[in-house]
Every structure is written in C-alpha cells, then in structure tokens.
Design a protein around this motif. Sequence first.
Motif, short mmCIF file in Angstrom:
data_model
loop_
_atom_site.label_atom_id
_atom_site.label_comp_id
_atom_site.label_asym_id
_atom_site.label_seq_id
_atom_site.Cartn_x
_atom_site.Cartn_y
_atom_site.Cartn_z
N PHE A 2 1.23 -1.45 -0.18
CA PHE A 2 -0.43 -0.19 -0.38
C PHE A 2 0.19 1.31 0.12
O PHE A 2 0.59 2.03 -0.91
CB PHE A 2 -0.92 0.40 0.71
CG PHE A 2 -2.14 1.11 1.12
CD1 PHE A 2 -3.27 1.05 0.20
CD2 PHE A 2 -1.94 2.42 2.00
CE1 PHE A 2 -3.92 1.88 0.41
CE2 PHE A 2 -2.50 3.10 2.07
CZ PHE A 2 -4.00 3.21 0.99
N THR A 3 2.19 1.22 0.36
CA THR A 3 3.02 2.79 0.72
C THR A 3 3.40 2.88 -0.43
O THR A 3 3.19 3.92 -0.89
CB THR A 3 3.73 2.41 1.86
OG1 THR A 3 4.71 1.11 1.22
CG2 THR A 3 3.18 2.38 3.02
N PHE A 19 -0.29 -1.85 -6.83
CA PHE A 19 -2.00 -1.94 -6.42
C PHE A 19 -2.09 -3.26 -7.33
O PHE A 19 -3.57 -3.95 -6.36
CB PHE A 19 -2.47 -0.85 -7.44
CG PHE A 19 -4.14 -1.48 -7.30
CD1 PHE A 19 -4.99 -0.82 -6.02
CD2 PHE A 19 -5.14 -2.10 -8.77
CE1 PHE A 19 -6.22 -0.55 -5.81
CE2 PHE A 19 -6.85 -1.81 -8.01
CZ PHE A 19 -7.08 -0.99 -7.05
N THR A 20 -2.07 -3.92 -7.92
CA THR A 20 -2.88 -5.44 -8.62
C THR A 20 -2.31 -6.40 -7.08
O THR A 20 -3.27 -6.97 -7.12
CB THR A 20 -2.18 -5.60 -9.57
OG1 THR A 20 -2.29 -4.87 -10.80
CG2 THR A 20 -2.91 -6.80 -10.29
N LEU A 21 -1.06 -6.30 -6.77
CA LEU A 21 -0.61 -7.33 -5.54
C LEU A 21 -1.77 -7.07 -4.45
O LEU A 21 -1.95 -8.25 -3.95
CB LEU A 21 0.55 -7.44 -5.86
CG LEU A 21 1.70 -7.96 -6.43
CD1 LEU A 21 2.95 -7.31 -6.14
CD2 LEU A 21 1.93 -9.34 -6.42
N LEU A 22 -1.62 -5.77 -4.40
CA LEU A 22 -2.15 -5.86 -2.80
C LEU A 22 -4.06 -6.23 -3.25
O LEU A 22 -4.21 -6.68 -2.03
CB LEU A 22 -2.50 -3.57 -3.32
CG LEU A 22 -3.44 -3.26 -1.77
CD1 LEU A 22 -2.99 -3.61 -0.79
CD2 LEU A 22 -3.74 -1.97 -2.02
N ASP A 24 -4.91 -8.82 -4.25
CA ASP A 24 -4.10 -10.56 -4.04
C ASP A 24 -4.33 -10.95 -2.94
O ASP A 24 -4.30 -11.85 -2.74
CB ASP A 24 -2.91 -10.46 -5.77
CG ASP A 24 -3.12 -10.52 -6.90
OD1 ASP A 24 -4.35 -10.35 -7.38
OD2 ASP A 24 -2.39 -10.15 -7.89
N CYS A 25 -4.21 -9.84 -2.21
CA CYS A 25 -4.40 -10.16 -1.06
C CYS A 25 -5.09 -10.20 -0.15
O CYS A 25 -4.58 -10.37 1.35
CB CYS A 25 -3.11 -9.18 -0.28
SG CYS A 25 -1.02 -9.62 -1.12
N ASP A 26 -6.42 -9.68 -0.15
CA ASP A 26 -7.47 -10.00 -0.17
C ASP A 26 -7.76 -8.94 1.05
O ASP A 26 -8.01 -9.06 2.00
CB ASP A 26 -7.83 -11.61 0.56
CG ASP A 26 -8.87 -11.68 0.96
OD1 ASP A 26 -10.40 -10.92 0.24
OD2 ASP A 26 -9.93 -12.11 1.95
N PRO A 27 -7.79 -8.04 0.46
CA PRO A 27 -7.06 -6.38 1.44
C PRO A 27 -8.64 -6.49 1.77
O PRO A 27 -10.10 -6.82 1.37
CB PRO A 27 -7.30 -5.06 -0.07
CG PRO A 27 -7.98 -5.79 -0.81
CD PRO A 27 -7.50 -7.06 -1.11
N SER A 28 -8.62 -5.73 3.39
CA SER A 28 -9.45 -5.11 4.05
C SER A 28 -10.43 -4.29 3.37
O SER A 28 -10.20 -3.62 2.91
CB SER A 28 -9.80 -4.76 6.19
OG SER A 28 -8.59 -3.64 5.58
#
Length: 75
Positions: A2-3, A19-22, A24-28
């Motif tokens: 995110f940073t 952002f794409t990886l973010l 993929d990590c099932d964000p809250s």
Amino acid sequence: MFTIFADATEHPELRMAAFTLLLDCDPSLTTLIAAATVVRREIFSRKRRSNQVASYVRSHLYSLAHHQNIITKQR
C-alpha cells in the motif's frame, strides 16, 4: 504494497503493479477505502499526480466487478 501504491513520487507502473498485488492479498475494507482515497487524491490534486494510476485502478476494479457479475449470473 500500500505504501508504494500511495506514494505519488513512485513510477506509475510500479504503483499500478503494487495495486494489483494489493488486491491479490485479499485486502480489508479499510484498505480498499484508503486506496479509494489515494485515487481521489490523484484525480483532484493540483500537485504531483498520475491520471494513469487513477485510470488503471478504475478500469481494474470495473473489470473485476464485471467478471464477478458474469460468474454470478452463470450459476
């Protein structure tokens, strides 16, 4: 991740990848709201901004929503 995404001084392609990886990590929900705030800042800021990042995020989220809708309709 995110940073990197939120840092307007980073290269737009790096921010889009973050952002794409973010996602993929099932964000809250909190993380998604923060990402929306970053995009809003990108759109309305008079300082350093990237329309490319804002456009990518919008398109990516639209695509995901459309894809999920198609899967739901087929069931």
